[in-house]
Design a protein around this motif. Structure first.
Motif, PDB file in Angstrom:
ATOM      1  N   TYR A  89      -9.032  11.022  -5.183  1.00  0.00           N
ATOM      2  CA  TYR A  89      -9.549   9.875  -5.942  1.00  0.00           C
ATOM      3  C   TYR A  89      -9.879  10.305  -7.377  1.00  0.00           C
ATOM      4  N   LEU A 138      -8.408   3.323  -2.363  1.00  0.00           N
ATOM      5  CA  LEU A 138      -9.294   3.306  -1.205  1.00  0.00           C
ATOM      6  C   LEU A 138      -9.343   4.708  -0.609  1.00  0.00           C
ATOM      7  N   TYR A 153       0.842  -1.205   0.000  1.00  0.00           N
ATOM      8  CA  TYR A 153       0.000   0.000   0.000  1.00  0.00           C
ATOM      9  C   TYR A 153       0.879   1.257   0.000  1.00  0.00           C
ATOM     10  N   VAL A 187      -7.979   8.886 -10.775  1.00  0.00           N
ATOM     11  CA  VAL A 187      -8.781   8.143 -11.754  1.00  0.00           C
ATOM     12  C   VAL A 187      -8.734   8.854 -13.111  1.00  0.00           C
ATOM     13  N   ILE A 207      -1.740  -0.966  -3.859  1.00  0.00           N
ATOM     14  CA  ILE A 207      -3.026  -0.307  -3.601  1.00  0.00           C
ATOM     15  C   ILE A 207      -2.754   1.061  -2.979  1.00  0.00           C
ATOM     16  N   ASN A 229       0.813  -3.614  -8.713  1.00  0.00           N
ATOM     17  CA  ASN A 229       0.086  -4.385  -7.702  1.00  0.00           C
ATOM     18  C   ASN A 229      -0.141  -3.608  -6.407  1.00  0.00           C
ATOM     19  N   ALA A 234      -6.718   2.780 -12.062  1.00  0.00           N
ATOM     20  CA  ALA A 234      -7.976   2.025 -11.951  1.00  0.00           C
ATOM     21  C   ALA A 234      -8.652   2.314 -10.606  1.00  0.00           C
ATOM     22  N   PRO A 235      -9.961   2.590 -10.623  1.00  0.00           N
ATOM     23  CA  PRO A 235     -10.676   2.918  -9.370  1.00  0.00           C
ATOM     24  C   PRO A 235     -10.536   1.855  -8.293  1.00  0.00           C
ATOM     25  N   GLU A 236     -10.473   0.578  -8.698  1.00  0.00           N
ATOM     26  CA  GLU A 236     -10.398  -0.490  -7.695  1.00  0.00           C
ATOM     27  C   GLU A 236      -9.052  -0.511  -6.959  1.00  0.00           C
ATOM     28  N   ARG A 237      -8.086   0.252  -7.438  1.00  0.00           N
ATOM     29  CA  ARG A 237      -6.788   0.324  -6.764  1.00  0.00           C
ATOM     30  C   ARG A 237      -6.727   1.456  -5.739  1.00  0.00           C
TER      31      ARG A 237
END
Length: 251
Positions: free
Chosen positions: A154, A168, A99, A158, A134, A132, A163-166
């Motif tokens: 965020y 938090l 992270y 983006v 986050i 890989n 990628a949004p899924e990466r």
């Protein structure tokens, strides 16, 4: 002659403090900490008057010793703190971290402030090189901000292609210590490899706060900062370190 030289040097120092206060005010730093330079200017004016009229010698000897003691301790603490700051000024982290945590800064109606944009660009560069990893974007909403800092960060990342899924979002924190503590709750495990993304002058404190939160091997990822604000940033960071030290956040 010595007294005259000291008086002139104090007046010159006062002038430089007042001038820098005005410069930072005009180009807008995002906070009112620049007022400390006006205070510094007034202190130098007072010191010049004390030297010129020989007022210092009229104070009781014990009071003079106490004041000198405080000055010595203060100067030593400042030198040590700034040394720690510069020791991590160019940290680049490690590859393939689990992270990274991007510490929040002011969001403006037009988008991230310059300070925050520097952090986000450093995070973007790291994320593109380490696919890989986050990213946790951390920061709540201040009274002068159009949205939470986390939401603004965020959106920025983006839009740049992450990628949004990466990503938090931690959108409740109000200062650096909360940035780290609340982000740790989102990550959930302190045995993860974590990097702290922030401006160069802020890396040491961010990294130490992360280690205090349980990320024992946390590293710093340094972003650049505006050179015009650097004296202001370095002095402000000294007080931030002292505050967190007193509050037990760095121990």
């Amino acid at each position: 002659m010595r007294k005259k030289i000291m008086t002139v040097l104090c007046i010159l120092a006062a002038f430089l403090c007042f001038l820098y206060c005005f410069i930072v005010f005009r180009i807008r730093s995002g906070s009112r900490f620049y007022m400390i330079w006006a205070l510094g200017g007034m202190l130098f004016v007072g010191l010049a008057l004390m030297i010129k009229f020989d007022l210092w010698s009229q104070f009781p000897p014990l009071l003079r010793r106490v004041v000198c003691g405080f000055l010595i301790v203060g100067i030593a603490a400042f030198v040590i703190a700034e040394g720690c700051i510069f020791a991590h000024y160019r940290d680049r982290g490690r590859p393939d971290l689990d992270y990274i945590i991007v510490l929040g800064a002011q969001m403006k109606p037009a988008g991230p402030s310059a300070v925050l944009k520097f952090r986000l660009d450093a995070a973007y560069e790291y994320l593109t090189e380490n696919e890989n990893t986050i990213c946790v974007v951390s920061g709540g909403q201040g009274p002068n901000e159009p949205c939470t800092e986390a939401q603004g960060m965020y959106d920025y990342l983006v839009e740049k292609g992450i990628a949004p899924e990466r990503i938090l979002m931690e959108d409740k924190s109000t200062d650096t210590s909360e940035n780290i503590a609340f982000s740790a709750e989102i990550i959930g495990r302190t045995d993860k490899d974590v990097g702290i993304v922030t401006n160069n002058f802020h890396v040491f404190r961010g990294m130490m706060l992360a280690r205090h939160a349980g990320f024992e091997d946390a590293c710093g990822i340094s972003a650049r900062s505006n050179i015009y604000f650097q004296p202001n940033n370095l002095v402000r960071e000294f007080f931030g370190i002292m505050k967190d030290l007193v509050c037990g956040n760095l121990i």
